[in-house]
Design a protein around this motif. Sequence first.
Motif, short mmCIF file in Angstrom:
data_model
loop_
_atom_site.label_atom_id
_atom_site.label_comp_id
_atom_site.label_asym_id
_atom_site.label_seq_id
_atom_site.Cartn_x
_atom_site.Cartn_y
_atom_site.Cartn_z
N ASN A 40 0.85 -1.34 -0.35
CA ASN A 40 0.21 0.06 0.53
C ASN A 40 1.12 1.04 0.39
O ASN A 40 0.40 2.45 -0.74
CB ASN A 40 -1.01 0.16 1.62
N LYS A 41 1.90 0.90 1.32
CA LYS A 41 2.59 2.34 0.79
C LYS A 41 3.10 2.53 -0.79
O LYS A 41 3.66 3.98 -1.15
CB LYS A 41 3.76 2.08 1.56
N LYS A 42 3.51 1.63 -1.31
CA LYS A 42 4.68 1.48 -2.53
C LYS A 42 3.32 2.40 -3.70
O LYS A 42 3.98 3.23 -4.00
CB LYS A 42 4.88 0.31 -3.41
N LYS A 43 2.31 1.77 -3.31
CA LYS A 43 1.21 2.59 -4.75
C LYS A 43 0.39 3.95 -4.03
O LYS A 43 0.95 5.00 -5.41
CB LYS A 43 0.10 1.64 -4.28
N LEU A 44 0.77 3.73 -3.09
CA LEU A 44 0.63 5.33 -2.83
C LEU A 44 1.29 6.73 -2.35
O LEU A 44 1.15 7.95 -2.96
CB LEU A 44 0.24 5.98 -0.96
#
Length: 77
Positions: A40-44
């Motif tokens: 999720n952090k990578k996508k955000l």
Amino acid sequence: MEAIRLEFKSEIKEKILELLSSFSSDDLKIVQEDPDFDANKKKLDATLAKIKNGTAESCSLEELDAYLEKTISEYEN
């Protein structure tokens, strides 16, 4: 309360939990981390980069409202 994220080798997990268990539940609460946190952090981060460099797709509130009205009307009957 404050929160921190720890990364450690699996071999020392038992020692860390033993140390943490010496604190009262009023002082310390162990919260399981979301298993998808890194993904999720990578996508955000990627989305934020697009916003900052001006390549993110966006629409106005009026465009969004028109799109939602059209989509809702397709499923009303």
